[in-house]
Scaffold this motif. Structure first.
Motif, mmCIF file in Angstrom:
data_model
loop_
_atom_site.group_PDB
_atom_site.id
_atom_site.type_symbol
_atom_site.label_atom_id
_atom_site.label_comp_id
_atom_site.label_asym_id
_atom_site.label_seq_id
_atom_site.Cartn_x
_atom_site.Cartn_y
_atom_site.Cartn_z
ATOM 1 N N ASN A 136 0.806 -1.220 0.000
ATOM 2 C CA ASN A 136 0.000 0.000 0.000
ATOM 3 C C ASN A 136 0.840 1.272 0.000
ATOM 4 O OD1 ASN A 136 -2.503 -1.417 0.115
ATOM 5 N ND2 ASN A 136 -2.149 -1.781 2.312
ATOM 6 N N THR A 183 2.862 2.068 2.484
ATOM 7 C CA THR A 183 3.091 2.491 3.868
ATOM 8 C C THR A 183 4.531 2.197 4.263
ATOM 9 O OG1 THR A 183 0.786 2.041 4.436
ATOM 10 C CG2 THR A 183 2.348 2.210 6.255
ATOM 11 N N HIS A 230 7.707 1.485 6.711
ATOM 12 C CA HIS A 230 8.008 0.800 7.970
ATOM 13 C C HIS A 230 9.505 0.930 8.235
ATOM 14 C CE1 HIS A 230 4.061 -1.328 7.893
ATOM 15 N NE2 HIS A 230 4.255 -1.290 6.584
#
Length: 386
Positions: A60, A62, A64
């Motif tokens: 997605n 995102t 990390h």
């Protein structure tokens, strides 16, 4: 580069232009036209531009951050994304990042973390845990000025793929695609090149051809003689002890010129006023292939640009045939019997003739890079092996 993800060379501040606002993430479509049946695993790793943190992005987009590593290195979190099956496509999102998109066939890559950060695959090392995995990667930078994405062979030539970017008008720019039969054509050509070049090829115990190491890694691993470029360097040194090498490192600044002459073991460069601005010691083969050490290229406006030009001239073997560097045309590249045959054979198999076969293959815009200031979508297409 094996030391860590780097921005494509085209993503310099001087070349970036302010365009329409680039969203926080953009779609990237992976298409699996490889013809192979193994599961594909995709990884998006690098540096988050807004914070400078190293980490990975999921499907997605995102971000990390990597957790703290250890000594000895500790296993990294599983950052893999299941890729598309044969003949299928899968779209993920990529954030504003400077890094690499790895893809592997049949097995997940093994990443570990030290106290200094991520340990990336370095398959020139026989004990690297990824040595027997078929994989490759693309480098990219997405920032407020757009997307730069390339196909790279700086460290190795392996699983074939092309990259692309969709522009606002709906058209697509792409690069990195091999000619039909180009994958096998490259390896066959390298096998036929005497002088140790065939020893750059790595295979798996089951006979699978995994990759060909770049020649600098070949020297480090003992596969390629460390003296492989010496004869050419000696001839360059002889020529410019009695004549002048003119370097015009900036295409948009034709009046900025530097003049090189050899004195003993040193090539001195002067500016138009006759003042020495930088000097280079006689380079060895590893310095040439890696564009580092004796051909170090700092991010400045004098030594770095001169060194980039010299590095390209040595790898392409144009310094003897043309005393005015860099060459505007690729017609005279790789003509000497002593040259970077790895780069020569890669460029010969590319549909558009472009590749990143050594670090400064972008000198003269011969690199496999696409850019758009307002990218609508990115593409990576896994191409057939035969």
């Amino acid at each position: 580069m094996t030391v860590g993800p780097t921005a494509p060379a085209g993503a310099s501040e001087a070349e970036e232009t302010t365009e329409a606002a680039v969203p926080a993430t953009i779609p990237l479509t992976f298409t699996n036209n490889s013809g192979r049946s193994e599961q594909i695993y995709v990884y998006n790793i690098g540096t988050r531009l807004s914070t400078g943190q190293q980490g990975w992005a999921d499907a997605n987009g995102t971000f990390h951050p990597w957790p703290a590593g250890g000594n000895p290195p500790t296993p990294a979190p599983d950052a893999s994304i299941a890729g598309p099956a044969r003949g299928q496509s899968k779209t993920i999102r990529i954030p504003k990042f400077s890094g690499r998109i790895y893809f592997s066939y049949g097995q997940k890559l093994i990443f570990k973390l030290t106290t200094g950060g991520l340990v990336q695959p370095a398959v020139q090392n026989p004990s690297d845990p990824n040595r027997n995995i078929l994989f490759n990667w693309s480098e990219y930078t997405l920032n407020d000025s757009g997307l730069w994405i390339n196909s790279t062979q700086v460290d190795m030539f392996s699983a074939p793929y092309a990259v692309g970017v969709k522009r606002p008008d709906g058209t697509t720019k792409s690069t990195g695609r091999l000619k039909p039969g180009g994958y096998n054509g490259f390896f066959n050509a390298l096998r036929g090149q005497p002088g140790g070049w065939a020893d750059l090829i790595q295979t798996r115990s089951d006979g699978t051809v995994l990759r060909a190491l770049a020649p600098g890694h070949g020297i480090a691993s003992g596969a390629l003689p460390a003296s492989v470029m010496n004869d050419y360097v000696n001839r360059v040194w002889s020529k410019y002890s009695t004549s002048t090498l003119t370097v015009t490192p900036f295409a948009d600044q034709p009046n900025v010129k530097y003049y090189g002459r050899v004195s003993g073991n040193t090539m001195n460069f002067t500016n138009s006023s006759g003042a020495v601005v930088t000097s280079f010691q006689k380079p060895d083969s590893d310095s040439i292939f890696g564009c580092y050490k004796l051909l170090d290229a700092p991010n400045d406006q004098v030594r770095g640009p001169i060194s980039r030009t010299l590095c390209a001239g040595y790898n392409r073997s144009t310094l003897l045939s043309n005393p005015n560097q860099p060459d505007a045309s690729s017609a005279g590249f790789y003509k000497d019997v002593v040259t970077n045959h790895f780069a020569r054979k890669i460029h010969a198999q590319m549909v558009d003739g472009k590749a990143y076969a050594f670090a400064f293959d972008d000198v003269g815009a011969h690199e496999s890079l696409v850019h758009d200031g307002n990218p609508q979508q990115a593409y990576i297409t896994l191409d057939p092996f035969s």
